[in-house]
Design a protein around this motif. Structure first.
Motif: not given
Lengths: 326, 374, 270
Positions: A1, A11, A13, B13-16, B18, B37-44, B47, B53
């Motif tokens: 996560m 952030p 922007g 998120f910025g340039q990234r 997700v 897996p971690s960082g796959c965007g599931k929590s986003t 939210r 968000e």
């Protein structure tokens, strides 16, 4: 996560550099959050603006004007106020007095505070240790006028404690606050007493962040201990030392209350005898609020402002070369 | 009660970026688990549904009504966080009542609602305690209770079990699912734990790198993974995967081991590819005693783990490590060779370059089913 | 040996630092003329009637009440403004967030003595000279308070606020019921530090008021000092009035205060 990014505030922007997209970035802030944020900072912002930043900017302006605050009239006079100031011997005397005062109080306070901090370092764990630390700190929280009263008695040339101690040590008696020679040093003694506890506590906080072995190495007596202290402990606490020196300098450059109360007592108007204790802050006060020369007082304030800024910058400059930041 | 629909939701998120064009739907009463897996965007994703968000683009629909710009509190969502987010200075009762008092519900209504929920979750005896005095499982239940008190339109759960120890986690899985079966509030549940996904979900959504890889019931996703990633992510121990190449029209060979050619099934004979990922589940492997049809292999055993009810046999087939799950392992020991077979029905084929599943009609001769992506 | 001498040295240092305050009691509660005794009197007698006499023959209660009123109003305002700004800086994203953080730190860098003249002018134009508001409002916001609350709120899990958001709890209710109660140490520190600086306030009221009605204890004491030159017993008795509340508060909270000062005013290097 991406937990780090999950708070509502990641952030948001884009990083494109042109101004239009920077404006567009505002849309990335949630509108209500922005409004609530502004609402919450508003009370303190108003206080800071009206009573601190506003006057700071205003000072720039009024130093270059001749004006009368009650009539609300002002005329631009350029550097006239500063020229008048330069021709005032008392102004130069006040700068000298301040310099003398700062140059003695700051090193003495700093060294004493460091010594006390080393002495009290492991005191917390020892019976009565916490008490000794508290007692060293206590003077710093006491009201200046109230404690000046007892110090005025201590400095009483006839019945005071100070001369009693000198007599006991078979040393010559001193006129203390009544003597042009000793009045400023008397105030210095009070100031060291009143402020050393604060710096001791700051040093203690700095020492508490050091690794235990480092201090144990310096704990050994004799040459090796001293060497370890000088070569290891001192460099490690140099950031806090720098902060203490800076804070002490800026504070002592602006000493007012103890001078006003200690020298304004039985020995005539504050700043005496013979202007020997007239420092910059006292002179600004007297010029503005006793003699109502606001333009002149503003010019003095401006000079003080610049001086303090300069001292800060110079010390920062030196610190960048000498202070060892981990 | 109703459904939740997500149309082409993206988040930067910025340039990234997700989340990439997420489309999905949660139906009334459904328990959907998003796993990845971690960082796959599931929590986003969770939210965004909660309103904590806002999406960079795309639309959200609750019960047919546009909800993209609906403020979080208007969505009537009950959320359970990984850390439970119980206020430590308030009693359990006050924690449960906090939202309702802030919304100026009547005292009587609050009392009644809380006692209902407390009965349902069996936390009645805890109401006067503070969260600090509760066990992990009790806190978990209180957190669920707080979400339930407001009678929410839907539940959102963000890794709610990952702060519990293994044993408790297993029990809470069952409890949460049982609760869902009773209250039937649509639930979106996010976890990185494939066991939770498999055991609790009506439907599983597998995500990676901000994209949905596959949606389906646990059975569908397990038995017909549409990519190498999904195949390996779900199941424990994970699916065995080996790289195979075509030697001739009718025979295949394990990459890097020229000697062990084996016949290709019909579908593969007709395919135009020349290289594949071939996968088979550890529990689908059987010991061959000659004559069995299907994929046959000879593996050399490296290690045997005894789990009581079964054995995990770790072996090498050619240069590929494989795992075989078997209820009995007589006469096996590390270093020995064993002949194994997998029925062709249980062999999964994936394109080597895209790592996507080779559709069944092209690979094999059994009936085609529209599994996979919705 | 080293241990013992260190112990002694510590005791001597502590005694020296505390001795002036000790002598306030010696002179104030000693016999008449104790201040003029040679050699000096070393022991307090705790005769309280001279103190009571001093208390009754000047309007000290008025000045003490002034100080109490000014301190408590300042404390309440500082806690509120610090909690507000600290929360905004810690939890909310808005353009200017970090700019305001540095701006509030910057207030500490402004040399107070150089600002008195323009501050007086501002006070004059706002009609705040000779008012309670003029003694309170300029101190109603505090950099260290904002900083403390910000630090504390940053430690609270984001999910606390998010739960409140989902439940439709307003920011003010969340602050009042959740964030501030959980930041009790920050509240205590802010209250203590504000009390000490506010109670000890001297120069500001000296310049900004000229009415006896408004003067806080330290200013009244300074006037008393000018009137009762060298009447040490009366003077030290009066000093006790300003000193005692500080001593009592310090006695009960010294650990907290020392820690607050050590942690709260150290610059944050990275």
């Amino acid at each position: 996560m991406m937990d780090g990014d999950l708070s509502a505030g990641a952030p948001r922007g884009t990083a494109r550099p042109n101004i239009l997209s920077r404006l567009g970035r505002l849309q990335h802030y949630a509108l209500t959050e922005t409004l609530v944020g502004y609402g919450l900072i508003l009370p303190s912002l108003l206080v800071f603006l009206v009573f601190y930043y506003g006057p700071a900017i205003f000072l720039l302006y009024i130093s270059f004007f001749h004006w009368n605050i009650f009539a609300n009239r002002s005329t631009f006079v350029g550097i006239h106020n500063f020229l008048v100031l330069a021709n005032q011997p008392l102004f130069w005397q006040s700068l000298l007095n301040t310099g003398y005062y700062v140059l003695l109080v700051v090193p003495v306070t700093t060294l004493l505070a460091l010594g006390l901090a080393l002495l009290l370092r492991e005191a917390r764990n020892i019976r009565g240790g916490g008490l000794s630390q508290a007692l060293v700190f206590l003077p710093h929280v006491t009201p200046v006028v109230a404690t000046s009263i007892i110090w005025a008695w201590i400095f009483d040339p006839n019945f005071g404690l100070a001369n009693a101690v000198l007599r006991w040590l078979h040393l010559p008696q001193i006129g203390w606050l009544a003597s042009a020679h000793w009045a400023l040093p008397s105030v210095m003694i009070y100031t060291v007493w009143h402020s050393v506890g604060l710096y001791t506590v700051l040093f203690l906080a700095g020492l508490s962040t050091l690794p235990k072995q480092v201090l144990e190495a310096a704990q050994m007596d004799g040459a090796r201990g001293w060497l370890a202290f000088r070569r290891i402990v001192l460099p490690l606490i140099s950031p806090i030392t720098f902060f203490v020196i800076l804070l002490a300098t800026i504070t002592t450059m602006q000493t007012f209350s103890q001078i006003y109360t200690l020298t304004g007592g039985p020995h005539g108007g504050a700043g005496g005898p013979a202007f020997s204790t007239t420092t910059d802050s006292l002179l600004i006060y007297q010029t503005a609020f006793l003699y109502l020369h606001f333009s002149l007082a503003s010019a003095m304030s401006f000079v003080l402002f610049v001086l303090i800024l300069a001292v800060t910058l110079v010390q920062k400059f030196i610190a960048d070369r000498m202070v060892f930041y981990r | 009660m109703g459904s939740i629909k997500l149309h082409t939701i993206s988040k930067k998120f910025g340039q990234r970026q997700v989340l990439h064009d997420i489309n999905m739907e949660i139906q009334d009463g459904e328990f959907v688990v998003v796993v990845g897996p971690s960082g796959c965007g599931k929590s986003t994703l969770l939210r965004i549904v909660a309103g904590l968000e806002s999406p960079s683009s795309g639309d959200l629909e609750f019960d047919g009504r546009a909800a993209t710009h609906m403020p979080a509190h208007a969505r009537n969502i009950g959320m359970v966080f990984q850390n439970y987010a119980l206020y430590p200075h308030m009693t359990v009762f006050d924690n449960l009542a906090f939202g309702m008092t802030a919304r100026k519900s009547s005292r009587q209504e609050i009392q009644q609602r809380i006692s209902e929920v407390a009965d349902l979750l069996e936390i009645g005896s805890l109401l006067k305690s503070k969260p600090g005095a509760l066990s992990g499982g009790q806190r978990q239940r209180v957190a669920v209770g707080r979400a339930l008190v407001r009678n929410p339109y839907m539940f959102l759960m963000d890794e709610p079990l990952s702060n519990l120890d293994a044993l408790l986690r297993e029990r809470m899985r069952v409890e949460l699912r049982r609760l869902h079966d009773r209250v039937r509030i649509p639930t979106l549940y996010v976890t990185h734990d494939q066991t939770e996904a498999m055991t609790m979900a009506d439907r599983i959504v597998v995500m990676r790198d901000g994209r949905i890889l596959q949606v389906g019931t646990p059975d569908e996703v397990y038995s017909r993974p549409n990519s190498v990633f999904v195949a390996q992510f779900l199941g424990s121990p994970p699916m065995n995967l080996v790289r195979v190449e075509r030697r001739s029209e009718a025979s295949l060979v394990l990459e890097g081991s020229e000697g062990t050619a084996f016949p290709a099934p019909d579908g593969i004979r007709r395919a135009t590819d020349s290289a594949w990922w071939m996968g088979f589940r550890p529990e689908r492997i059987i010991r061959s005693h000659g004559g069995a049809s299907g994929l046959a292999m000879t593996a050399s055993i490296r290690a045997i783990e005894t789990l009581g009810s079964r054995y995990h046999v770790h072996a090498n087939w050619g240069r590929f490590p494989i795992t075989w799950v078997t209820p009995e392992a007589p006469g096996l020991m590390p270093g020995s060779q064993v002949a194994l077979t997998v029925s062709w029905n249980h062999v999964h084929w994936f394109h080597r370059d895209t790592e996507q599943r080779v559709p069944e009609d092209a690979a094999l001769d059994f009936p085609v089913e529209a599994g996979g992506i919705r | 040996m080293v241990k013992v001498s260190k112990y002694l040295l510590r005791a001597v240092a502590a005694a020296l630092m505390a001795s002036p305050i000790y002598w306030v009691f010696v002179i104030a509660t000693g016999y008449h003329g104790a201040a003029y005794a040679l050699p000096p009197v070393m022991r307090p007698l705790f005769h309280w009637h001279p103190f009571l006499y001093v208390w009754t023959h000047t309007h000290w209660e008025r000045y003490v009440l002034n100080s109490v009123f000014i301190s408590s109003s300042t404390i309440i305002l500082v806690v509120v403004t610090s909690a507000f700004a600290g929360y905004a800086l810690a939890e909310l994203k808005f353009p200017g967030n970090s700019a305001y953080f540095y701006a509030s730190l910057g207030v500490m860098m402004l040399p107070q003595q150089a600002l008195l003249v323009p501050q007086y002018v501002v006070m004059f134009h706002l009609h705040l000279l000779n008012t309670y508001a003029g003694l309170i409002l300029p101190f109603a916001a505090s950099t260290s308070g904002i900083f403390l609350f910000r630090q504390f709120f940053m430690k609270l899990p984001a999910s606390y606020r998010e739960i409140a958001r989902l439940e439709g709890v307003s920011t003010l209710t969340y602050l009042r019921r959740v964030a501030v109660p959980l930041a009790r140490p920050a509240v205590a520190t802010t209250v203590l530090l504000t009390f000490i600086s506010s109670w000890n306030q001297f120069q500001w009221p000296l310049i900004m008021t000229n009415s006896l009605r408004l003067q806080p204890i330290e200013l009244a004491l300074s006037h008393y000092m000018q009137t009762y030159q060298s009447n040490w017993r009366e003077l030290t008795s009066a000093a006790l009035i300003a000193l005692l509340p500080i001593l009592v508060v310090f006695a009960f909270t010294q650990r907290h205060i020392v820690r607050a000062v050590a942690g709260g005013e150290t610059p944050q290097k990275e």
